[in-house]
Scaffold this motif. Structure first.
Motif, PDB file in Angstrom:
ATOM      1  N   ILE A 416       0.833  -1.187   0.166  1.00  0.00           N
ATOM      2  CA  ILE A 416      -0.093   0.057   0.233  1.00  0.00           C
ATOM      3  C   ILE A 416       0.997   1.181   0.157  1.00  0.00           C
ATOM      4  O   ILE A 416       1.764   1.343   0.699  1.00  0.00           O
ATOM      5  CB  ILE A 416      -0.730   0.157   1.100  1.00  0.00           C
ATOM      6  N   ILE A 417       0.601   2.111  -1.185  1.00  0.00           N
ATOM      7  CA  ILE A 417       1.229   3.350  -0.905  1.00  0.00           C
ATOM      8  C   ILE A 417       0.272   4.694  -0.715  1.00  0.00           C
ATOM      9  O   ILE A 417      -0.884   4.698  -1.173  1.00  0.00           O
ATOM     10  CB  ILE A 417       2.109   3.565  -1.973  1.00  0.00           C
ATOM     11  N   GLY A 418       0.913   5.551  -0.199  1.00  0.00           N
ATOM     12  CA  GLY A 418       0.201   6.795   0.110  1.00  0.00           C
ATOM     13  C   GLY A 418       0.672   7.989  -0.976  1.00  0.00           C
ATOM     14  O   GLY A 418       1.929   8.130  -0.941  1.00  0.00           O
ATOM     15  N   VAL A 419      -0.066   8.475  -1.745  1.00  0.00           N
ATOM     16  CA  VAL A 419       0.425   9.702  -2.576  1.00  0.00           C
ATOM     17  C   VAL A 419      -0.577  10.720  -2.523  1.00  0.00           C
ATOM     18  O   VAL A 419      -1.788  10.480  -2.006  1.00  0.00           O
ATOM     19  CB  VAL A 419       0.583   9.400  -3.974  1.00  0.00           C
ATOM     20  N   ASP A 420      -0.235  11.993  -2.751  1.00  0.00           N
ATOM     21  CA  ASP A 420      -1.069  13.312  -2.777  1.00  0.00           C
ATOM     22  C   ASP A 420      -2.499  12.664  -3.581  1.00  0.00           C
ATOM     23  O   ASP A 420      -2.139  12.340  -4.840  1.00  0.00           O
ATOM     24  CB  ASP A 420      -0.306  14.341  -3.334  1.00  0.00           C
ATOM     25  N   GLU A 421      -3.537  13.208  -3.457  1.00  0.00           N
ATOM     26  CA  GLU A 421      -4.723  12.876  -4.114  1.00  0.00           C
ATOM     27  C   GLU A 421      -4.415  13.689  -5.574  1.00  0.00           C
ATOM     28  O   GLU A 421      -5.068  12.821  -6.705  1.00  0.00           O
ATOM     29  CB  GLU A 421      -5.854  13.777  -3.503  1.00  0.00           C
ATOM     30  N   LYS A 422      -3.603  14.645  -5.745  1.00  0.00           N
ATOM     31  CA  LYS A 422      -3.660  15.231  -7.139  1.00  0.00           C
ATOM     32  C   LYS A 422      -2.774  14.032  -8.020  1.00  0.00           C
ATOM     33  O   LYS A 422      -2.742  14.321  -9.221  1.00  0.00           O
ATOM     34  CB  LYS A 422      -3.049  16.579  -6.949  1.00  0.00           C
ATOM     35  N   ASP A 423      -2.003  13.420  -7.217  1.00  0.00           N
ATOM     36  CA  ASP A 423      -1.220  12.553  -8.026  1.00  0.00           C
ATOM     37  C   ASP A 423      -1.706  11.035  -8.295  1.00  0.00           C
ATOM     38  O   ASP A 423      -1.064  10.280  -8.780  1.00  0.00           O
ATOM     39  CB  ASP A 423       0.162  12.299  -7.484  1.00  0.00           C
ATOM     40  N   PHE A 424      -2.984  10.852  -7.800  1.00  0.00           N
ATOM     41  CA  PHE A 424      -3.545   9.574  -7.781  1.00  0.00           C
ATOM     42  C   PHE A 424      -3.735   8.868  -8.983  1.00  0.00           C
ATOM     43  O   PHE A 424      -3.279   7.867  -9.360  1.00  0.00           O
ATOM     44  CB  PHE A 424      -5.057   9.781  -7.121  1.00  0.00           C
ATOM     45  N   ASP A 425      -4.356   9.569 -10.105  1.00  0.00           N
ATOM     46  CA  ASP A 425      -4.656   9.036 -11.457  1.00  0.00           C
ATOM     47  C   ASP A 425      -3.244   8.572 -12.049  1.00  0.00           C
ATOM     48  O   ASP A 425      -2.941   7.683 -12.574  1.00  0.00           O
ATOM     49  CB  ASP A 425      -5.375   9.953 -12.233  1.00  0.00           C
ATOM     50  N   THR A 426      -2.118   9.545 -12.050  1.00  0.00           N
ATOM     51  CA  THR A 426      -0.938   9.300 -12.700  1.00  0.00           C
ATOM     52  C   THR A 426      -0.238   7.973 -12.062  1.00  0.00           C
ATOM     53  O   THR A 426       0.510   7.404 -12.873  1.00  0.00           O
ATOM     54  CB  THR A 426      -0.104  10.463 -12.636  1.00  0.00           C
ATOM     55  N   ALA A 427      -0.302   8.124 -10.865  1.00  0.00           N
ATOM     56  CA  ALA A 427       0.407   7.076 -10.095  1.00  0.00           C
ATOM     57  C   ALA A 427      -0.247   5.643 -10.335  1.00  0.00           C
ATOM     58  O   ALA A 427       0.374   4.728 -10.749  1.00  0.00           O
ATOM     59  CB  ALA A 427       0.303   7.225  -8.470  1.00  0.00           C
ATOM     60  N   MET A 428      -1.810   5.759 -10.337  1.00  0.00           N
ATOM     61  CA  MET A 428      -2.193   4.332 -10.759  1.00  0.00           C
ATOM     62  C   MET A 428      -2.002   3.994 -12.181  1.00  0.00           C
ATOM     63  O   MET A 428      -1.745   2.723 -12.581  1.00  0.00           O
ATOM     64  CB  MET A 428      -3.822   4.614 -10.741  1.00  0.00           C
ATOM     65  N   ASN A 429      -1.912   4.779 -13.096  1.00  0.00           N
ATOM     66  CA  ASN A 429      -1.572   4.353 -14.514  1.00  0.00           C
ATOM     67  C   ASN A 429      -0.157   4.019 -14.415  1.00  0.00           C
ATOM     68  O   ASN A 429       0.383   3.067 -15.177  1.00  0.00           O
ATOM     69  CB  ASN A 429      -1.726   5.674 -15.511  1.00  0.00           C
ATOM     70  N   ALA A 430       0.690   4.670 -13.710  1.00  0.00           N
ATOM     71  CA  ALA A 430       2.085   4.195 -13.756  1.00  0.00           C
ATOM     72  C   ALA A 430       2.340   2.897 -13.347  1.00  0.00           C
ATOM     73  O   ALA A 430       3.180   2.015 -14.056  1.00  0.00           O
ATOM     74  CB  ALA A 430       2.903   5.426 -13.088  1.00  0.00           C
ATOM     75  N   ILE A 431       1.778   2.551 -12.281  1.00  0.00           N
ATOM     76  CA  ILE A 431       1.806   1.341 -11.581  1.00  0.00           C
ATOM     77  C   ILE A 431       1.393   0.174 -12.839  1.00  0.00           C
ATOM     78  O   ILE A 431       2.052  -0.848 -13.001  1.00  0.00           O
ATOM     79  CB  ILE A 431       1.172   1.115 -10.435  1.00  0.00           C
ATOM     80  N   TYR A 432       0.126   0.394 -13.156  1.00  0.00           N
ATOM     81  CA  TYR A 432      -0.408  -0.439 -14.184  1.00  0.00           C
ATOM     82  C   TYR A 432       0.341  -0.657 -15.332  1.00  0.00           C
ATOM     83  O   TYR A 432       0.843  -1.904 -15.618  1.00  0.00           O
ATOM     84  CB  TYR A 432      -1.805   0.101 -14.622  1.00  0.00           C
ATOM     85  N   ASP A 433       0.993   0.366 -15.917  1.00  0.00           N
ATOM     86  CA  ASP A 433       1.925   0.335 -17.123  1.00  0.00           C
ATOM     87  C   ASP A 433       3.011  -0.629 -16.712  1.00  0.00           C
ATOM     88  O   ASP A 433       3.798  -1.516 -17.532  1.00  0.00           O
ATOM     89  CB  ASP A 433       2.424   1.601 -17.680  1.00  0.00           C
ATOM     90  N   ALA A 434       3.873  -0.318 -15.691  1.00  0.00           N
ATOM     91  CA  ALA A 434       4.803  -1.101 -15.258  1.00  0.00           C
ATOM     92  C   ALA A 434       4.821  -2.608 -15.197  1.00  0.00           C
ATOM     93  O   ALA A 434       5.544  -3.254 -15.619  1.00  0.00           O
ATOM     94  CB  ALA A 434       5.176  -0.415 -13.746  1.00  0.00           C
ATOM     95  N   PHE A 435       3.523  -2.901 -14.700  1.00  0.00           N
ATOM     96  CA  PHE A 435       3.309  -4.426 -14.976  1.00  0.00           C
ATOM     97  C   PHE A 435       2.571  -5.228 -15.984  1.00  0.00           C
ATOM     98  O   PHE A 435       2.817  -6.098 -16.093  1.00  0.00           O
ATOM     99  CB  PHE A 435       2.424  -5.030 -13.392  1.00  0.00           C
ATOM    100  N   VAL A 436       1.658  -4.037 -16.478  1.00  0.00           N
ATOM    101  CA  VAL A 436       0.998  -4.883 -17.604  1.00  0.00           C
ATOM    102  C   VAL A 436       1.278  -4.721 -19.004  1.00  0.00           C
ATOM    103  O   VAL A 436       1.229  -5.657 -19.910  1.00  0.00           O
ATOM    104  CB  VAL A 436      -0.606  -4.414 -17.411  1.00  0.00           C
ATOM    105  N   LYS A 437       2.080  -3.688 -19.209  1.00  0.00           N
ATOM    106  CA  LYS A 437       2.485  -3.298 -20.419  1.00  0.00           C
ATOM    107  C   LYS A 437       3.708  -3.884 -20.929  1.00  0.00           C
ATOM    108  O   LYS A 437       4.793  -4.034 -20.048  1.00  0.00           O
ATOM    109  CB  LYS A 437       2.354  -1.997 -20.830  1.00  0.00           C
TER     110      LYS A 437
END
Ligand code: ASP
Length: 437
Positions: A416-437
Motif C-alpha cells: 500500500i502506498i500513499g500519494v497526494d490526491e492530485k497524483d492519484f490517477d498518474t500513480a495508478m496508471n504508472a503502476i499499471y503500465d509497469a506491470f501490464v504493458k
C-alpha cells in the motif's frame, strides 16, 4: 448432475429483453438449478432502480402522504415485463397487499424487499421453476444479525426435494416475523448462502461486466480482466474500492471452498473472473490488481526516545478508538509514528483528538499530512517475486511523484502506498503500465 447457483443482478433483469437473455443462459446449462434474482435495475443510465423507487415510495407513505404516483410507476415496471414476455400472470393481488402494507407502515426493509420478491415471482413463472420466498429460508436473529445455522436448517427443509427453484435475493426474516434486508447490493450475499446450502459446485454471479478488471476503467484505459483472484485478494481490492461484488458475499462460500464466477449477462461467452481459495489457475501478471481510494490523512507524531516508551502506540490508538475512528495504517519509525485515518473522520473531532493525544503521550510534535490517497497493489504472486516493490516505487518516482507512505501487508499480499490526491490517477496508471504493458 452438478449444481450451479446463479445470481442475476438488477441490470440483468431490468426489462423483458434482459429476462430473455437470462432464460437463455439458464436453459443452456441444466446444472443452473437455483436462481437468485435482484430487483429490476437501471435500463439506461438515467433510469431509477426499482429498489430506489421503493425506498422513495415508502418514505412518502410513512409520512402518510399520497404515494400513488410512484407506486403505480413501480407496478408498471413489472407489468411491462410480464406483458412483453406474454406471461399468464397477474400481480394485482400482490400490489393490493403491498399498498395496504405501505399504508400500515410495515417497514422500510419490507418495502425494499418487494423489489426482489416480485421479480422472483415473475422469473419463476417464466422459467417454470418453483418460487421460494426468501422469508421462508433466510433468517436473522433478534438483533438483526444473519443467522446461518437456522438458515441452513430451513434451506435443507425447503430445498431438499426441490431441484429447481427461484429464491429472491436481498432479504430474509427475523424471529418476530419482520422482513429484514442485507445492506445494499445484498442479493450477492443471498446467492452465496444458497450456494453453501445446496453445496453447489460453483456460484455464478451474473452482472453487467465481464468480471473484475485489473484497475478501475475510469482511471486506467481498457484495463485487462482478472482471470483468477483469491478470496483474500478480493477482500483487499474490494476494500479499496473495486465494487463488483458485495464485500460480504464471499464469506458463506469461502468456508466451503465454493468458487464464485463473475459473469456478464450481456456477454455470456466471456469466461469472467473466477474467485477461488488459492492454487487454482494462473494469471498472466505478477500482480492481480490495483485499487485505490482518496480521502485519507496521516497524523504524525514525533517524540525523542519514543521507542523506549512502552505502551506509546496503544495509548495513541486508544485516543482514536475513544473517538470511534478506525485506523487504516500505522507506519512508524524509531521516534515517529503515523496514524492513517479517513480525513472526514479526523476533521470532525480534530481539536479534541489532538488535545487527547497531547494529554496521553505528550509528543514533541504533531503534524498532519492531508489529502492523501491510498493505492493498493495486490497479488499473491508478489510473495515469491523479488523486485515487485522496486517496480512499484520506480514507476511512481519516474513520474516525479512523491510517496507519502508505504505499507506492506504482513502476508505479502499487498503493498500500500500513499500519494497526494492530485497524483492519484498518474500513480495508478504508472503502476499499471509497469506491470501490464
Ligand atoms: N436491489 C437491491 C439493491 O439495489 C439489492 C441487490 O440488488 O442486490 O441494493
Amino acid at each position: 448432475m452438478g449444481i450451479k447457483v446463479v445470481k442475476f443482478g438488477g441490470s440483468s433483469l431490468a426489462d423483458a429483453n434482459q429476462f430473455k437473455k437470462v432464460k437463455n443462459i439458464i436453459t443452456s446449462d441444466m446444472e443452473r438449478r437455483y436462481v437468485v434474482p435482484s430487483a429490476p435495475g437501471k435500463r439506461f443510465s438515467d433510469d431509477i432502480k426499482v429498489t430506489d423507487m421503493l425506498y422513495k415510495c415508502y418514505e412518502i407513505a410513512s409520512k402518510d402522504e399520497d404515494f400513488s404516483e410512484i407506486f403505480e410507476k413501480i407496478c408498471h415496471r413489472y407489468n411491462e415485463i410480464i406483458a412483453e414476455l406474454s406471461l399468464d400472470l397477474s400481480l394485482e393481488d400482490e400490489y393490493k397487499k403491498m399498498w395496504t402494507d405501505f399504508k400500515n407502515h410495515m417497514g422500510r426493509d419490507y418495502a425494499a424487499s418487494r423489489g426482489e420478491y416480485l421479480n422472483g415471482i415473475i422469473l419463476a413463472k417464466y422459467l417454470g421453476y418453483k418460487f421460494i420466498d426468501a422469508a421462508k429460508v433466510i433468517h436473522f436473529d433478534e438483533k438483526g444479525n444473519y443467522d446461518d445455522e437456522k438458515t441452513m436448517e430451513y434451506m435443507a427443509k425447503y430445498l431438499s426435494d426441490t431441484d429447481r427453484a427461484v429464491i429472491p435475493g436481498f432479504y430474509g426474516i427475523t424471529p418476530n416475523d419482520t422482513i429484514k434486508t442485507f445492506s445494499r447490493g445484498g442479493s450477492d450475499i443471498t446467492g452465496s448462502i444458497v450456494a453453501k446450502a445446496v453445496m453447489a459446485d460453483i456460484y455464478e454471479n451474473w452482472t453487467d461486466v465481464s468480471g473484475f478488471l485489473m484497475a478501475d476503467p475510469r482511471i486506467v484505459k481498457d484495463p485487462k480482466p482478472i482471470k483468477y483472484i483469491t478470496y483474500a485478494e478480493l477482500r483487499e481490492l474490494s476494500y479499496m474500492g473495486a465494487t463488483v461484488l458485495h464485500e460480504d458475499a464471499i464469506f458463506p462460500v469461502r468456508t466451503s471452498g465454493i468458487p464464485i464466477n463473475i459473469r456478464n449477462t450481456n456477454e455470456p461467452s466471456a469466461p469472467g473472473t473466477m474467485i477461488v481459495a488459492g492454487g487454482e489457475g494462473a494469471n498472466d501478471y505478477v500482480i492481480t490488481g490495483i485499487a485505490g481510494k482518496k480521502g485519507f490523512c496521516s497524523v504524525t507524531l514525533e517524540k525523542d526516545m519514543m521507542n523506549n516508551e512502552v505502551g506509546f502506540g496503544r495509548r495513541v490508538l486508544q485516543v482514536f478508538e475513544n473517538h470511534n475512528i478506525c485506523f487504516e495504517h500505522i507506519p512508524s519509525g524509531i521516534d515517529t509514528m503515523g496514524v492513517v485515518v479517513r480525513q472526514e473522520d479526523l476533521e470532525k473531532n480534530k481539536e479534541s483528538i489532538y488535545k487527547d493525544i497531547q494529554a496521553k503521550v505528550n509528543p514533541d510534535s504533531i503534524s498532519l499530512v492531508k489529502d492523501m490517497s491510498l493505492i493498493a497493489v495486490v497479488g499473491k504472486g508478489m510473495v515469491s517475486q523479488i523486485g515487485t516493490a522496486s517496480m512499484v516505487f520506480k514507476a511512481i518516482s519516474d513520474k516525479g511523484i512523491n510517496i507519502r507512505m508505504i505499507d506492506q501487508g504482513s502476508c505479502e499480499l499487498n503493498i500500500i502506498i500513499g500519494v497526494d490526491e492530485k497524483d492519484f490517477d498518474t500513480a495508478m496508471n504508472a503502476i499499471y503500465d509497469a506491470f501490464v504493458k
